[in-house]
Write a protein that holds these residues in place. Structure first.
Motif, short mmCIF file in Angstrom:
data_model
loop_
_atom_site.label_atom_id
_atom_site.label_comp_id
_atom_site.label_asym_id
_atom_site.label_seq_id
_atom_site.Cartn_x
_atom_site.Cartn_y
_atom_site.Cartn_z
N CYS A 64 0.86 -1.19 0.00
CA CYS A 64 0.00 0.00 0.00
C CYS A 64 0.90 1.24 0.00
O CYS A 64 1.85 1.31 0.78
CB CYS A 64 -0.89 -0.02 1.24
SG CYS A 64 -1.85 1.49 1.48
N SER A 65 0.59 2.19 -0.88
CA SER A 65 1.42 3.41 -0.98
C SER A 65 0.90 4.52 -0.07
O SER A 65 1.25 5.68 -0.24
CB SER A 65 1.47 3.90 -2.43
OG SER A 65 0.16 4.26 -2.86
N GLY A 66 0.05 4.16 0.88
CA GLY A 66 -0.45 5.16 1.83
C GLY A 66 -1.81 5.68 1.43
O GLY A 66 -2.49 5.11 0.58
N ALA A 67 -2.19 6.76 2.08
CA ALA A 67 -3.48 7.37 1.75
C ALA A 67 -3.42 7.94 0.33
O ALA A 67 -2.34 8.29 -0.16
CB ALA A 67 -3.79 8.48 2.74
N ASP A 68 -4.60 8.05 -0.29
CA ASP A 68 -4.67 8.55 -1.67
C ASP A 68 -4.46 10.07 -1.67
O ASP A 68 -5.36 10.83 -1.30
CB ASP A 68 -6.04 8.19 -2.26
CG ASP A 68 -6.15 8.60 -3.73
OD1 ASP A 68 -5.35 9.47 -4.18
OD2 ASP A 68 -7.03 8.06 -4.42
N ILE A 69 -3.28 10.49 -2.09
CA ILE A 69 -2.91 11.91 -2.01
C ILE A 69 -3.79 12.76 -2.93
O ILE A 69 -4.06 13.92 -2.63
CB ILE A 69 -1.42 12.08 -2.39
CG1 ILE A 69 -0.53 11.29 -1.42
CG2 ILE A 69 -1.01 13.56 -2.37
CD1 ILE A 69 0.92 11.16 -1.84
N SER A 70 -4.29 12.16 -4.01
CA SER A 70 -5.11 12.94 -4.94
C SER A 70 -6.42 13.40 -4.29
O SER A 70 -7.08 14.31 -4.78
CB SER A 70 -5.40 12.15 -6.22
OG SER A 70 -6.26 11.07 -5.93
N1 COA Z 1 -1.85 8.56 -3.61
C1 COA Z 1 -2.31 8.83 -4.83
N2 COA Z 1 -1.73 8.42 -5.96
C2 COA Z 1 -0.61 7.67 -5.83
C3 COA Z 1 -0.07 7.35 -4.59
C4 COA Z 1 -0.73 7.83 -3.42
N3 COA Z 1 -0.32 7.56 -2.20
N4 COA Z 1 1.04 6.63 -4.79
C5 COA Z 1 1.18 6.48 -6.11
N5 COA Z 1 0.18 7.12 -6.75
C6 COA Z 1 -0.07 7.20 -8.18
C7 COA Z 1 0.88 8.18 -8.85
O1 COA Z 1 0.40 9.51 -8.73
C8 COA Z 1 0.87 7.66 -10.27
O2 COA Z 1 -0.30 8.12 -10.89
P1 COA Z 1 -0.28 8.50 -12.48
O3 COA Z 1 -0.02 7.17 -13.17
O4 COA Z 1 -1.67 9.02 -12.71
O5 COA Z 1 0.82 9.49 -12.65
C9 COA Z 1 0.73 6.15 -10.09
O6 COA Z 1 0.25 5.95 -8.77
C10 COA Z 1 2.04 5.44 -10.21
O7 COA Z 1 2.97 6.08 -9.35
P2 COA Z 1 4.40 6.61 -9.84
O8 COA Z 1 4.87 7.62 -8.83
O9 COA Z 1 4.35 7.02 -11.26
O10 COA Z 1 5.21 5.24 -9.73
P3 COA Z 1 6.70 5.01 -9.21
O11 COA Z 1 6.93 3.54 -9.39
O12 COA Z 1 7.64 5.96 -9.85
O13 COA Z 1 6.65 5.36 -7.65
C11 COA Z 1 5.76 5.33 -5.42
C12 COA Z 1 5.80 4.64 -6.78
C13 COA Z 1 4.75 4.55 -4.58
C14 COA Z 1 7.15 5.24 -4.75
C15 COA Z 1 5.39 6.81 -5.57
O14 COA Z 1 4.21 6.90 -6.34
C16 COA Z 1 5.14 7.54 -4.27
O15 COA Z 1 6.10 8.01 -3.64
N6 COA Z 1 3.86 7.62 -3.86
C17 COA Z 1 3.46 8.44 -2.74
C18 COA Z 1 3.79 7.79 -1.44
C19 COA Z 1 3.39 8.67 -0.30
O16 COA Z 1 3.82 9.79 -0.12
N7 COA Z 1 2.54 8.09 0.56
C20 COA Z 1 2.10 8.73 1.74
C21 COA Z 1 0.69 9.15 1.66
S1 COA Z 1 0.09 9.41 3.31
#
Ligand code: COA
Length: 262
Positions: A64-70
């Motif tokens: 899980c990459s965390g909460a949905d930042i969008s």
């Molecule tokens: N919320 C919303 N969207 C996310 C996300 C999150 N937490 N993590 C990844 N995504 C989306 C990206 O915006 C991207 O969307 P797009 O295809 O429309 O551009 C898609 O997932 C793929 O991510 P991308 O960053 O292109 O892949 P990557 O392999 O280069 O990196 C991560 C993957 C997970 C390391 C990176 O996306 C990231 O750092 N995510 C945020 C993590 C974060 O800060 N989490 C804490 C939230 S509380």
């Protein structure tokens, strides 16, 4: 755009496999998914047939990459961040206080709120490709108090500071060194190992496991001091800050954030 969801299946042995399914966002948790997870774990916890709950991400790229930042500009603003934090607190508490033993089975990214979710499970088993980080300082938000408690209870204050201050990503073997995960397994044998562990737990005495879980929970740290107004004020201040806007904008624009501390 696909909408993320939580789904689950149950094996004849009473192993509930719960899936965080939002692969186009690396299994980020939307507001709705936190609610779904709260409900699903609540139902499974009440179900006599369930012996163990395993939580994992869809596919192999992310737990899980965390909460949905969008969604942050809608659900995590100055006026409604308390509601968001309360939902994530309730959901992770539903897991940590579930009467059933819980396993986080981690492949790929396990970040931010996703790591908090894993920390609320009783056992974390990691594949060798797992990557962990706590990025709130890259977004200009504060890690909530209850999540700090979970983190410190598992890795101690020193590793908690390292992860939170640097927001660095650490490997599965580093995670094992600091006690963040219980074991690291090669990707090829990961699924079998998770199933084997779940089966071992499922055939053991549920009453014995429940007593151990409740007893260990009573020994654990508490959230008591986190009601301190100074700390609460610091958490709220993040949501009204320029840094928070900058951090979320930088993420969405795929650039480095420029934080000013305001
Ligand atoms: N919320 C919303 N969207 C996310 C996300 C999150 N937490 N993590 C990844 N995504 C989306 C990206 O915006 C991207 O969307 P797009 O295809 O429309 O551009 C898609 O997932 C793929 O991510 P991308 O960053 O292109 O892949 P990557 O392999 O280069 O990196 C991560 C993957 C997970 C390391 C990176 O996306 C990231 O750092 N995510 C945020 C993590 C974060 O800060 N989490 C804490 C939230 S509380």
């Amino acid at each position: 755009m696909t909408i993320g969801m939580i789904h689950h299946s149950i094996t004849p042995l009473g192993i509930a496999n719960v899936i965080i399914d939002n692969p186009s966002k690396k299994n980020a948790m939307s507001f709705d998914m936190w609610k779904q997870l709260l409900d699903v774990v609540g139902q499974l916890s009440e179900n006599q047939a369930i012996r163990v709950i395993v939580i994992q991400g869809y596919g192999v790229e992310a737990f899980c990459s965390g909460a949905d930042i969008s969604q942050f500009s809608e659900v995590r603003t100055e006026s409604n961040s308390a509601r968001f934090d309360e939902l994530t607190r309730l959901t992770t508490q539903q897991i940590s206080q579930s009467a059933k033993p819980t396993i986080a089975a981690i492949r790929g990214y396990c970040l931010g709120g996703g790591l908090n979710l894993a920390l609320s499970c009783d056992i974390r088993i990691s594949a060798s490709d797992a990557k962990f980080s706590l990025p709130p300082a890259r977004l200009g938000i504060a890690y909530p108090g209850y999540a700090l408690t979970n983190l410190v209870n598992v890795v101690g204050e020193q590793a908690a500071k390292y992860l939170l201050f640097s927001a660095r990503r650490i490997s599965a073997s580093n995670a094992l060194q600091i006690g963040l995960v219980t074991s690291v397994v090669d990707v090829d044998s990961f699924a079998a190992e998770v199933e084997g562990l779940a089966c071992d737990i499922a055939v053991n005495s549920p009453l014995s496991i429940k007593a151990a879980k409740v007893g260990l929970g009573l020994l654990g740290g508490s959230n008591d001091q986190l009601d301190d107004p100074k700390f609460v004020g610091l958490v709220e201040k993040c949501y009204t800050s320029e840094d928070y806007k900058e951090g979320t904008a930088a993420f969405q624009e795929k650039r480095e954030p420029n934080f000013k501390g305001t």
